[in-house]
Design an enzyme around this catalytic site. Sequence first.
Site, short mmCIF file in Angstrom:
data_model
loop_
_atom_site.label_atom_id
_atom_site.label_comp_id
_atom_site.label_asym_id
_atom_site.label_seq_id
_atom_site.Cartn_x
_atom_site.Cartn_y
_atom_site.Cartn_z
N HIS A 449 9.85 4.58 4.30
CA HIS A 449 10.82 3.72 3.63
C HIS A 449 11.49 2.72 4.59
O HIS A 449 11.89 1.63 4.17
CB HIS A 449 11.89 4.57 2.95
CG HIS A 449 11.37 5.29 1.74
ND1 HIS A 449 11.11 4.66 0.55
CD2 HIS A 449 11.04 6.62 1.55
CE1 HIS A 449 10.66 5.54 -0.35
NE2 HIS A 449 10.59 6.74 0.25
N GLU A 479 11.00 -4.18 -5.56
CA GLU A 479 10.36 -5.22 -4.76
C GLU A 479 10.27 -6.53 -5.52
O GLU A 479 9.48 -7.41 -5.18
CB GLU A 479 8.95 -4.76 -4.34
CG GLU A 479 7.95 -4.59 -5.46
CD GLU A 479 7.97 -3.22 -6.12
OE1 GLU A 479 7.00 -2.88 -6.78
OE2 GLU A 479 8.98 -2.49 -5.96
#
EC number: 2.7.7.65
Length: 564
Positions: A449, A479
Amino acid sequence: MQHETKMENQSWLKKLARRLGPGHIVNLCFIVVLLFSTLLTWREVVVLEDAYISSQRNHLENVANALDKHLQYNVDKLIFLRNGMREALVAPLDFTSLRDAVTEFEQHRDEHAWQIELNRRRTLSVNGVSDALVSEGNLLSRENESLDNEITAALEVGYLLRLAHNSSSMVEQAMYVSRAGFYVSTQPTLFTRNVPTRYYGYVTQPWFIGHSQRENRHRAVRWFTSQPEHASNTEPQVTVSVPVDSNNYWYGVLGMSIPVRTMQQFLRNAIDKNLDGEYQLYDSKLRFLTSSNPDHPTGNIFDPRELALLAQAMEHDTRGGIRMDSRYVSWERLDHFDGVLVRVHTLSEGVRGDFGSISIALTLLWALFTTMLLISWYVIRRMVSNMYVLQSSLQWQAWHDTLTRLYNRGALFEKARPLAKLCQTHQHPFSVIQVDLDHFKAINDRFGHQAGDRVLSHAAGLISSSLRAQDVAGRVGGEEFCVILPGASLTEAAEVAERIRLKLNEKEMLIAKSTTIRISASLGVSSSEETGDYDFEQLQSLADRRLYLAKQAGRNRVFASDNA
């Protein structure tokens, strides 16, 4: 119309609030408080100064009244003697002793010096000079028909002078000086040979010459400052004198001489011992006579320039005050003396007095209040500044995504709606770009991450650098990014989208040590030009659908229509 005016006023107030800021408002409030406190303190100082000036004048007036009262008593005595002399000239007493005195005068009038005495215990002697000496003087004359009456009147006045003169009086000498060559004085002439010298000492004094009909047309009481007629005595004197006239003929002068030391002693006695300040007595020409200060018994603390300023101030009023450097000088003309009494109060004396204590206390209070105000200003200014910074930080965090530093979803929608409405009002195009990073989940799964966060931050920076100044970008999902392009047509928006795609795909980024990756994105574009719809959510939904068309077509593409 009223609604538009209200909106304009609110907009103006918001702009003013943004421009001023809380810190400026705090500064302005404290400046206003400081100005008002200083103004109130200044007003108190003005009132205190007026009270100080009134106090100075009251102290001076008390001393001037006491001195005037004593001088008035002597002037009244002089007027009484003149009235008695006039009565004696018109209706002399028919006494044998007085007739004998006239006969004796006729016998001795040619002698160089002579004296006529009736009774030393009752009256004063008449002292005179010869006819020849009288003829030599310009103001002297024995050519009058009432000469005998004047001799007897002088003897009568001598009796009154003896009664009026006492040791407790300010007067050192009282006298009558005749133009006919004789005089009567409370100071006896012990030797006959001294009579001519003393007589000519009298008739050459300003207080005698100044009463000629030319010099004193109104025949009023006059004051003179002069040296005594005795050469052995050098102490200056103040002489009050009045002419004696009858039937338009000037016979002589009645006068009283007061030594300056006597006036100085009386001046000191008239002053309250608890009061500071120096009292000075000046004649009509501002010549110094005496002072209440033992350290300056014959001095003058004023220089010529200051005396000129004082004389200029005295031309317009009978009393007043003037500041000279660190001294306050008050003055008052006396009613029964041709001169002025001056009070000098220095700064050091004022500080030691009641008004000085009040002034110091007022100054300290103002200084304390100002210091506390400045400290309060500093503390509140720091608090407001810190709160403003904290508020700005919280507001920024509420409106932005902390990772990408772009607007978050809520803030983006808040920005988009008014921009869309503005474009619709002016009939300008309004376009939206939806951006989604390709294979982002795979990056997270493979590199972690932290690497994903770095990719998001890197992509946000590239997107921001590809936009115009008026464009707005935000992160609307994991995203996913959204770009608002007010005023951009569909073609222009597609060009911006292509520019973003190229920048994202061209640059490699370092993920780990010796590991780099290249990212790509799929983009969907929509515009109000297509349907005339300016609803942001509809346009965003349309751009999002085209984004997924781009993903289905193989990713790393820009779709500006449903068919491309």
